[in-house]
Motif scaffolding. Structure first.
Motif, PDB file in Angstrom:
ATOM      1  N   LEU A  29       0.839  -1.206   0.000  1.00  0.00           N
ATOM      2  CA  LEU A  29       0.000   0.000   0.000  1.00  0.00           C
ATOM      3  C   LEU A  29       0.874   1.256   0.000  1.00  0.00           C
ATOM      4  CD1 LEU A  29      -2.966   0.709   0.118  1.00  0.00           C
ATOM      5  CD2 LEU A  29      -2.914   0.429   2.593  1.00  0.00           C
ATOM      6  N   GLU A  30       1.920   1.237   0.780  1.00  0.00           N
ATOM      7  CA  GLU A  30       2.834   2.403   0.827  1.00  0.00           C
ATOM      8  C   GLU A  30       3.465   2.631  -0.540  1.00  0.00           C
ATOM      9  OE1 GLU A  30       5.714   2.486   4.008  1.00  0.00           O
ATOM     10  OE2 GLU A  30       4.211   2.047   5.538  1.00  0.00           O
ATOM     11  N   ALA A  31       3.881   1.532  -1.209  1.00  0.00           N
ATOM     12  CA  ALA A  31       4.509   1.659  -2.535  1.00  0.00           C
ATOM     13  C   ALA A  31       3.495   2.240  -3.531  1.00  0.00           C
ATOM     14  CB  ALA A  31       5.006   0.295  -3.005  1.00  0.00           C
ATOM     15  N   ASN A  32       2.244   1.756  -3.458  1.00  0.00           N
ATOM     16  CA  ASN A  32       1.196   2.267  -4.364  1.00  0.00           C
ATOM     17  C   ASN A  32       0.959   3.757  -4.173  1.00  0.00           C
ATOM     18  OD1 ASN A  32       0.416   0.122  -5.951  1.00  0.00           O
ATOM     19  ND2 ASN A  32      -0.914  -0.722  -4.360  1.00  0.00           N
ATOM     20  N   LEU A  33       0.858   4.162  -2.915  1.00  0.00           N
ATOM     21  CA  LEU A  33       0.595   5.583  -2.619  1.00  0.00           C
ATOM     22  C   LEU A  33       1.785   6.439  -3.055  1.00  0.00           C
ATOM     23  CD1 LEU A  33      -1.093   5.236   0.911  1.00  0.00           C
ATOM     24  CD2 LEU A  33      -2.216   5.808  -1.241  1.00  0.00           C
ATOM     25  N   THR A  34       3.000   5.894  -2.881  1.00  0.00           N
ATOM     26  CA  THR A  34       4.199   6.638  -3.291  1.00  0.00           C
ATOM     27  C   THR A  34       4.178   6.831  -4.810  1.00  0.00           C
ATOM     28  OG1 THR A  34       5.386   5.537  -1.508  1.00  0.00           O
ATOM     29  CG2 THR A  34       6.736   6.692  -3.127  1.00  0.00           C
ATOM     30  N   ARG A  35       3.897   5.735  -5.533  1.00  0.00           N
ATOM     31  CA  ARG A  35       3.854   5.809  -7.007  1.00  0.00           C
ATOM     32  C   ARG A  35       2.797   6.810  -7.469  1.00  0.00           C
ATOM     33  NH1 ARG A  35       5.020   0.356  -7.175  1.00  0.00           N
ATOM     34  NH2 ARG A  35       2.831  -0.227  -7.084  1.00  0.00           N
ATOM     35  N   ALA A  36       1.662   6.820  -6.754  1.00  0.00           N
ATOM     36  CA  ALA A  36       0.558   7.704  -7.159  1.00  0.00           C
ATOM     37  C   ALA A  36       0.761   9.135  -6.656  1.00  0.00           C
ATOM     38  CB  ALA A  36      -0.754   7.144  -6.631  1.00  0.00           C
ATOM     39  N   GLY A  37       1.823   9.375  -5.931  1.00  0.00           N
ATOM     40  CA  GLY A  37       2.123  10.724  -5.426  1.00  0.00           C
ATOM     41  C   GLY A  37       1.149  11.185  -4.338  1.00  0.00           C
ATOM     42  N   LYS A  73       0.907  11.881  -1.162  1.00  0.00           N
ATOM     43  CA  LYS A  73       1.774  12.073   0.007  1.00  0.00           C
ATOM     44  C   LYS A  73       0.985  12.169   1.311  1.00  0.00           C
ATOM     45  CE  LYS A  73       5.612  14.357  -2.233  1.00  0.00           C
ATOM     46  NZ  LYS A  73       6.010  15.661  -2.729  1.00  0.00           N
ATOM     47  N   ASP A  74      -0.180  12.829   1.247  1.00  0.00           N
ATOM     48  CA  ASP A  74      -0.955  13.011   2.480  1.00  0.00           C
ATOM     49  C   ASP A  74      -1.399  11.666   3.052  1.00  0.00           C
ATOM     50  OD1 ASP A  74      -0.595  15.608   1.972  1.00  0.00           O
ATOM     51  OD2 ASP A  74      -2.702  16.107   1.591  1.00  0.00           O
ATOM     52  N   LEU A  75      -1.925  10.811   2.160  1.00  0.00           N
ATOM     53  CA  LEU A  75      -2.393   9.500   2.621  1.00  0.00           C
ATOM     54  C   LEU A  75      -1.229   8.644   3.108  1.00  0.00           C
ATOM     55  CD1 LEU A  75      -5.186   8.523   0.062  1.00  0.00           C
ATOM     56  CD2 LEU A  75      -5.418   9.102   2.477  1.00  0.00           C
ATOM     57  N   LEU A  76      -0.100   8.791   2.423  1.00  0.00           N
ATOM     58  CA  LEU A  76       1.096   8.044   2.827  1.00  0.00           C
ATOM     59  C   LEU A  76       1.503   8.435   4.257  1.00  0.00           C
ATOM     60  CD1 LEU A  76       3.213   6.025   1.746  1.00  0.00           C
ATOM     61  CD2 LEU A  76       4.585   7.985   1.036  1.00  0.00           C
ATOM     62  N   ALA A  77       1.423   9.739   4.524  1.00  0.00           N
ATOM     63  CA  ALA A  77       1.794  10.221   5.864  1.00  0.00           C
ATOM     64  C   ALA A  77       0.822   9.664   6.912  1.00  0.00           C
ATOM     65  CB  ALA A  77       1.787  11.744   5.885  1.00  0.00           C
ATOM     66  N   VAL A  78      -0.484   9.627   6.566  1.00  0.00           N
ATOM     67  CA  VAL A  78      -1.485   9.085   7.495  1.00  0.00           C
ATOM     68  C   VAL A  78      -1.155   7.633   7.806  1.00  0.00           C
ATOM     69  CG1 VAL A  78      -3.915   8.348   7.653  1.00  0.00           C
ATOM     70  CG2 VAL A  78      -3.359  10.636   6.797  1.00  0.00           C
ATOM     71  N   LEU A  79      -0.820   6.885   6.750  1.00  0.00           N
ATOM     72  CA  LEU A  79      -0.518   5.462   6.909  1.00  0.00           C
ATOM     73  C   LEU A  79       0.758   5.257   7.722  1.00  0.00           C
ATOM     74  CD1 LEU A  79      -1.596   2.731   5.954  1.00  0.00           C
ATOM     75  CD2 LEU A  79      -0.123   2.923   3.948  1.00  0.00           C
ATOM     76  N   GLN A  80       1.788   6.016   7.361  1.00  0.00           N
ATOM     77  CA  GLN A  80       3.087   5.804   8.028  1.00  0.00           C
ATOM     78  C   GLN A  80       3.058   6.213   9.503  1.00  0.00           C
ATOM     79  OE1 GLN A  80       5.713   7.692   5.210  1.00  0.00           O
ATOM     80  NE2 GLN A  80       6.241   5.711   4.282  1.00  0.00           N
ATOM     81  N   ALA A  81       2.161   7.139   9.831  1.00  0.00           N
ATOM     82  CA  ALA A  81       2.061   7.558  11.239  1.00  0.00           C
ATOM     83  C   ALA A  81       1.583   6.413  12.134  1.00  0.00           C
ATOM     84  CB  ALA A  81       1.116   8.751  11.362  1.00  0.00           C
ATOM     85  N   THR A  82       1.021   5.363  11.517  1.00  0.00           N
ATOM     86  CA  THR A  82       0.537   4.233  12.331  1.00  0.00           C
ATOM     87  C   THR A  82       1.597   3.136  12.460  1.00  0.00           C
ATOM     88  OG1 THR A  82      -0.388   3.016  10.436  1.00  0.00           O
ATOM     89  CG2 THR A  82      -1.833   4.617  11.509  1.00  0.00           C
TER      90      THR A  82
END
Ligand code: UTP
Length: 297
Positions: A75-83, A85-94
């Motif tokens: 999921l992190e790789a997908n969000l990174t590829r799609a740019g 960033k906000d959702l990636l930050a939400v995910l990584q904060a967990t």
């Protein structure tokens, strides 16, 4: 000098029967307030208070809870590829650090005290926090952080406390107050679920604790209390007799009992209205609903 509180126990082995049939397959702690599972609120509160080791007391059927703390690499790789960033930050904060989480199993739901005792070996001789994830507390300064600061002055054992109406006291552990010092009260007794006529005060214990290892030793006796369960309240009350060092702490904030349907709905409304991106639309909807209900009456 008090010792730093760096370990926390999250007892999540209860049956969650008040949320059947949902809890047939979903652990109560994974149910979401707006977009975050209950457990995430508890973890964030513990982290803010300086907790570094997170101990979950789980049971059969709680696999989804353990999976929730795995890193979602794909999921992190997908969000990174799609740019995104906000959702990636939400995910990584967990994301939790490797080695920071431990799981122990409670094989039978014998009560909250027993669940806490199950983590004894991981606690050793240190002070520790206990957070019940179904108590969600909205506060400017997170509740456990307030308690850790107060505990730095008192040491001993501390329970979060709040005033409840007299007729509700029988649903809680209730404090018998020795001295009321404002935010802090020193405690001379504690009763789990007293009859309304026998409640020693209207100051009830809610699901945040900072405890000494003496409480774990008291739980060794596995003595049943109210409702036939091994009660944490009873083991803390025993500390009053031996160490005379038990405090209640009136936290600043609003507590929601997300273990009950009404409390969960109230929390959903409060946390929904607190979100800037939802507030206007949600508030308008609530006002329309209220108007419609009044018109129908
Ligand atoms: P509750 O009293 O809310 O019980 O437990 P419950 O089983 O979760 O829910 P209901 O009443 O059946 O709907 C308070 C906390 O103590 C934990 C629960 O997971 C919850 O966080 N607990 C309770 C245990 O871990 N083990 C137990 O044996 C009992």
């Amino acid at each position: 000098m008090t010792r730093k509180v760096s370990k926390a126990i999250f007892p999540v082995a209860g049956l969650g029967t008040r949320f059947l049939p949902a809890t047939k397959s979903i652990p109560k702690e994974i149910m979401t307030l707006v977009d975050r599972p209950l457990i995430q609120y508890a973890i964030d509160e513990a982290r803010a208070a300086g907790i570094e080791e997170f101990i979950f007391v789980t049971s059969r059927g709680k696999g989804a809870l353990e999976d929730y703390f795995d890193h979602a690499h794909e999921l992190e790789a997908n969000l990174t590829r799609a740019g995104k960033k906000d959702l990636l930050a939400v995910l990584q904060a967990t994301n939790m650090d490797s080695g920071a989480i431990a799981y122990v199993r409670q094989h039978k739901a014998l009560g909250l005290g027993h669940a806490v005792w199950c983590a004894s070996r991981l606690i050793g001789d240190e002070p520790f926090a206990v957070l019940l994830p179904d108590d969600v507390i909205a506060a400017e300064k997170p509740c456990l952080q307030q308690m850790v600061e107060a505990y730095a002055e008192t040491g001993g054992n501390m329970v979060a406390a709040m005033e409840v109406p007299a007729e509700k006291a029988s649903s809680y552990g209730v404090l018998d107050i020795r001295e009321d010092m404002g935010a802090l009260v020193s405690v001379k007794g504690m009763v789990e679920k007293p009859k309304a006529s026998e409640a020693p005060s209207n100051l009830a214990v809610i699901g945040r604790y900072i405890l000494s290892s003496g409480v774990l030793r008291n739980l060794e006796a596995k003595q049943q209390g109210a409702g036939g369960e091994i009660q944490l309240t009873d083991a803390i009350a025993k500390e009053i007799a031996t160490s005379d060092n038990v405090y209640g702490y009136r936290f600043r904030g609003q507590r929601f009992d997300c273990g009950s349907k009404a409390g969960f709905l109230q929390a959903t409304v409060a946390f929904g209205l607190a979100r800037p991106e939802l507030r206007d639309e949600f508030q308008q909807f609530l006002e329309e609903m209220t108007t419609m209900r009044k018109a129908a009456e």
